[in-house]
Write a protein that holds these residues in place. Structure first.
Motif, mmCIF file in Angstrom:
data_model
loop_
_atom_site.group_PDB
_atom_site.id
_atom_site.type_symbol
_atom_site.label_atom_id
_atom_site.label_comp_id
_atom_site.label_asym_id
_atom_site.label_seq_id
_atom_site.Cartn_x
_atom_site.Cartn_y
_atom_site.Cartn_z
ATOM 1 N N ASN A 1 0.832 -1.247 0.069
ATOM 2 C CA ASN A 1 0.010 -0.112 -0.120
ATOM 3 C C ASN A 1 0.926 1.195 0.203
ATOM 4 O O ASN A 1 1.502 1.582 1.157
ATOM 5 C CB ASN A 1 -1.005 0.081 1.302
ATOM 6 N N THR A 2 0.882 1.859 -1.206
ATOM 7 C CA THR A 2 1.710 2.852 -1.295
ATOM 8 C C THR A 2 0.925 4.346 -1.318
ATOM 9 O O THR A 2 1.594 5.383 -1.608
ATOM 10 C CB THR A 2 2.706 3.113 -2.485
ATOM 11 N N ALA A 3 -0.240 4.255 -1.194
ATOM 12 C CA ALA A 3 -1.246 5.439 -1.246
ATOM 13 C C ALA A 3 -0.961 6.488 -0.092
ATOM 14 O O ALA A 3 -1.161 7.714 -0.620
ATOM 15 C CB ALA A 3 -2.635 4.779 -1.529
ATOM 16 N N ASP B 1 4.040 5.252 -9.113
ATOM 17 C CA ASP B 1 3.226 4.320 -9.825
ATOM 18 C C ASP B 1 3.997 3.096 -10.400
ATOM 19 O O ASP B 1 3.577 2.385 -10.983
ATOM 20 C CB ASP B 1 2.555 5.135 -10.769
ATOM 21 N N GLY B 2 5.301 2.922 -10.145
ATOM 22 C CA GLY B 2 6.172 1.840 -10.538
ATOM 23 C C GLY B 2 6.879 1.977 -11.845
ATOM 24 O O GLY B 2 7.254 0.855 -12.211
ATOM 25 N N ARG B 3 6.535 2.877 -12.463
ATOM 26 C CA ARG B 3 6.964 3.148 -13.923
ATOM 27 C C ARG B 3 8.001 3.982 -13.926
ATOM 28 O O ARG B 3 8.083 5.009 -12.770
ATOM 29 C CB ARG B 3 5.918 3.766 -14.834
ATOM 30 N N ALA B 4 8.939 4.094 -14.988
ATOM 31 C CA ALA B 4 9.945 4.915 -15.063
ATOM 32 C C ALA B 4 9.476 6.307 -15.720
ATOM 33 O O ALA B 4 8.618 6.281 -16.596
ATOM 34 C CB ALA B 4 11.201 4.378 -15.794
ATOM 35 N N HIS B 5 9.936 7.432 -15.221
ATOM 36 C CA HIS B 5 9.730 8.594 -15.820
ATOM 37 C C HIS B 5 10.913 9.513 -15.995
ATOM 38 O O HIS B 5 11.364 10.381 -15.290
ATOM 39 C CB HIS B 5 8.711 9.616 -14.994
ATOM 40 N N PRO B 6 11.800 9.303 -17.181
ATOM 41 C CA PRO B 6 12.909 9.896 -17.177
ATOM 42 C C PRO B 6 13.114 11.243 -17.376
ATOM 43 O O PRO B 6 13.812 11.754 -16.914
ATOM 44 C CB PRO B 6 13.590 8.984 -18.619
ATOM 45 N N ILE B 7 12.107 11.831 -18.119
ATOM 46 C CA ILE B 7 12.065 13.253 -18.418
ATOM 47 C C ILE B 7 11.612 13.860 -17.360
ATOM 48 O O ILE B 7 12.354 15.048 -16.829
ATOM 49 C CB ILE B 7 11.178 13.469 -19.818
ATOM 50 N N GLN B 8 10.861 13.371 -16.330
ATOM 51 C CA GLN B 8 10.458 14.137 -15.268
ATOM 52 C C GLN B 8 11.770 13.938 -14.113
ATOM 53 O O GLN B 8 11.758 15.227 -13.393
ATOM 54 C CB GLN B 8 9.140 13.508 -14.582
ATOM 55 N N ASP B 9 12.278 13.010 -14.380
ATOM 56 C CA ASP B 9 13.510 12.855 -13.238
ATOM 57 C C ASP B 9 14.699 13.703 -13.550
ATOM 58 O O ASP B 9 15.368 14.285 -12.766
ATOM 59 C CB ASP B 9 13.907 11.330 -13.156
#
Length: 103
Positions: A8-10, A17-25
């Motif tokens: 439970n990560t809410a 969300d468990g996905r990669a976000h390279p631009i945001q990072d």
């Protein structure tokens, strides 16, 4: 019993969300580096050019990062970087501005 298998990560501040976000990072890292640079150099009167320009670019990258961010972790870091960049920008402007009094 499927809920027992997933964490439970809410409620976590750094929920992802468990996905990669390279631009945001990348935008997060750039905003934090520019924010820290602008904040630290704003304490030195002679570094107002570096402080004001780093702050301005940090504000712009942080604003775009906020616009495309997808997780709370990204938004949290961007707000810290934006605050530091804005502080450095405004103090740098007070010490001489973006062009050093040329204009």
């Amino acid at each position: 019993m499927a809920q027992a298998l997933r964490p439970n990560t809410a409620g976590s501040l750094f929920a992802t969300d468990g996905r990669a976000h390279p631009i945001q990072d990348i935008l997060l890292a750039v905003t934090l580096v520019l924010g820290v640079t602008a904040f630290i150099t704003s304490f030195f009167h002679s570094l107002h050019l570096l402080s004001s320009w780093a702050g301005l670019v940090g504000i712009l990258t942080g604003a775009y990062g906020q616009w495309i961010s997808e997780t709370t972790r990204e938004r949290f870091g961007l707000i810290l970087g934006l605050g530091a960049a804005a502080f450095g920008f405004f103090i740098g402007m007070a010490h001489g501005g973006l062009f050093g009094g040329v204009w």
